[in-house]
Motif scaffolding. Structure first.
Motif, PDB file in Angstrom:
ATOM      1  N   ARG A 129      -6.789   0.506   7.024  1.00 18.57           N
ATOM      2  CA  ARG A 129      -7.842  -0.526   7.077  1.00 18.57           C
ATOM      3  C   ARG A 129      -8.990  -0.191   6.137  1.00 18.57           C
ATOM      4  NH1 ARG A 129      -7.483  -1.208  13.236  1.00 18.57           N
ATOM      5  NH2 ARG A 129      -6.182  -3.053  13.353  1.00 18.57           N
ATOM      6  N   VAL A 130      -9.405   1.061   6.163  1.00 20.96           N
ATOM      7  CA  VAL A 130     -10.490   1.482   5.283  1.00 20.96           C
ATOM      8  C   VAL A 130     -10.057   1.314   3.823  1.00 20.96           C
ATOM      9  CG1 VAL A 130     -11.849   3.464   4.499  1.00 20.96           C
ATOM     10  CG2 VAL A 130     -11.582   3.019   6.946  1.00 20.96           C
ATOM     11  N   ALA A 131      -8.833   1.711   3.497  1.00 22.48           N
ATOM     12  CA  ALA A 131      -8.331   1.594   2.125  1.00 22.48           C
ATOM     13  C   ALA A 131      -8.331   0.140   1.663  1.00 22.48           C
ATOM     14  CB  ALA A 131      -6.929   2.180   2.026  1.00 22.48           C
ATOM     15  N   LEU A 132      -8.001  -0.768   2.556  1.00 15.73           N
ATOM     16  CA  LEU A 132      -7.954  -2.184   2.188  1.00 15.73           C
ATOM     17  C   LEU A 132      -9.338  -2.773   1.940  1.00 15.73           C
ATOM     18  CD1 LEU A 132      -5.158  -3.410   4.605  1.00 15.73           C
ATOM     19  CD2 LEU A 132      -5.021  -3.211   2.107  1.00 15.73           C
ATOM     20  N   THR A 133     -10.379  -2.135   2.453  1.00 15.64           N
ATOM     21  CA  THR A 133     -11.740  -2.644   2.251  1.00 15.64           C
ATOM     22  C   THR A 133     -12.384  -2.110   0.978  1.00 15.64           C
ATOM     23  OG1 THR A 133     -12.819  -0.866   3.486  1.00 15.64           O
ATOM     24  CG2 THR A 133     -12.111  -2.802   4.746  1.00 15.64           C
ATOM     25  N   ASP A 138      -5.861  11.195  -8.019  1.00 16.57           N
ATOM     26  CA  ASP A 138      -5.978  10.056  -8.915  1.00 16.57           C
ATOM     27  C   ASP A 138      -5.795   8.740  -8.168  1.00 16.57           C
ATOM     28  OD1 ASP A 138      -6.387   8.941 -11.448  1.00 16.57           O
ATOM     29  OD2 ASP A 138      -4.219   8.691 -11.724  1.00 16.57           O
ATOM     30  N   ASP A 139      -6.694   7.793  -8.383  1.00 17.40           N
ATOM     31  CA  ASP A 139      -6.644   6.449  -7.782  1.00 17.40           C
ATOM     32  C   ASP A 139      -6.681   6.455  -6.261  1.00 17.40           C
ATOM     33  OD1 ASP A 139      -6.559   5.169 -10.251  1.00 17.40           O
ATOM     34  OD2 ASP A 139      -4.375   5.297 -10.335  1.00 17.40           O
ATOM     35  N   THR A 140      -7.300   7.445  -5.671  1.00 17.44           N
ATOM     36  CA  THR A 140      -7.377   7.531  -4.215  1.00 17.44           C
ATOM     37  C   THR A 140      -8.579   6.753  -3.702  1.00 17.44           C
ATOM     38  OG1 THR A 140      -6.290   9.670  -4.187  1.00 17.44           O
ATOM     39  CG2 THR A 140      -7.637   9.128  -2.279  1.00 17.44           C
ATOM     40  N   MET A 144       0.852  -1.177   0.000  1.00 26.09           N
ATOM     41  CA  MET A 144       0.000   0.000   0.000  1.00 26.09           C
ATOM     42  C   MET A 144       0.890   1.229   0.000  1.00 26.09           C
ATOM     43  SD  MET A 144      -2.896   1.241   2.661  1.00 26.09           S
ATOM     44  CE  MET A 144      -4.061   0.208   1.857  1.00 26.09           C
ATOM     45  N   GLU A 145       0.499   2.200  -0.788  1.00 24.34           N
ATOM     46  CA  GLU A 145       1.220   3.470  -0.834  1.00 24.34           C
ATOM     47  C   GLU A 145       0.429   4.486  -0.029  1.00 24.34           C
ATOM     48  OE1 GLU A 145       1.457   6.939  -4.060  1.00 24.34           O
ATOM     49  OE2 GLU A 145       2.361   5.058  -4.731  1.00 24.34           O
ATOM     50  N   GLY A 172      -0.795  -1.740  -9.126  1.00 27.63           N
ATOM     51  CA  GLY A 172      -1.591  -2.524  -8.196  1.00 27.63           C
ATOM     52  C   GLY A 172      -1.500  -2.000  -6.775  1.00 27.63           C
ATOM     53  N   VAL A 173      -1.008  -0.790  -6.595  1.00 28.05           N
ATOM     54  CA  VAL A 173      -0.795  -0.217  -5.270  1.00 28.05           C
ATOM     55  C   VAL A 173      -1.958   0.696  -4.922  1.00 28.05           C
ATOM     56  CG1 VAL A 173       0.716   1.250  -3.887  1.00 28.05           C
ATOM     57  CG2 VAL A 173       1.700  -0.338  -5.521  1.00 28.05           C
TER      58      VAL A 173
END
Length: 149
Positions: free
Chosen positions: A128-132, A23-25, A1-2, A142-143
């Motif tokens: 955690r939120v980003a991973l969901t 972008d991609d957030t 994760m970045e 893919g990051v």
């Protein structure tokens, strides 16, 4: 994760540059200072519209900063004679929580960098939120990306 941190403090000269960071957030941490009701009001009056325009669908984590000032204000309130002007207005926990609910934030967190309370937890919860969040489009790397304003 970045994890990308962008502290633009809402300054107008960063408006166009800040838009490039969206972008991609997947997650945005919107932060306000408990000693500035204006910064909390800006969440709804400025930041939500910008987020909707540039990264609709990004999840929001609302974070109150400088929470140690609440304790200091509480201590001073007990010792302040009636002749002195009231201490600076401090945003209460329930006020921040109410804004978090109104804006649909997935988390409401509070921290104090000075006392090192809740800082790591704020970043952990944002991750955690980003991973969901399911990516809306595939990225070459893919990051995932988490932006903090």
């Amino acid at each position: 994760m970045e994890l990308s941190l962008w502290d633009t403090a809402g300054q107008e000269e960063f408006d166009r540059l800040r838009a490039l960071s969206y972008d991609d957030t997947q997650v945005i941490m919107l932060c306000f200072s408990v000693d500035s009701k204006d910064s909390l009001e800006n969440i709804e009056s400025k930041w939500l519209a910008e987020i909707a325009e540039h990264c609709a669908g990004a999840k929001i984590v609302l974070v109150a900063l400088k929470c140690d000032l609440r304790e200091e204000t509480d201590e001073k309130d007990g010792d302040t004679p009636d002749t002195q002007p009231p201490a600076k207005t401090i945003v209460k926990y329930n006020q921040g929580l109410a804004v978090a609910k109104r804006i649909g934030a997935l988390r409401y967190l509070e921290c104090s960098a000075m006392r090192n309370r809740g800082v790591n937890e704020a970043f952990t919860e944002a991750a955690r939120v980003a991973l969901t969040v399911k990516p809306q489009r595939s990225s070459d790397s893919g990051v995932g990306k988490c932006v903090i304003l």
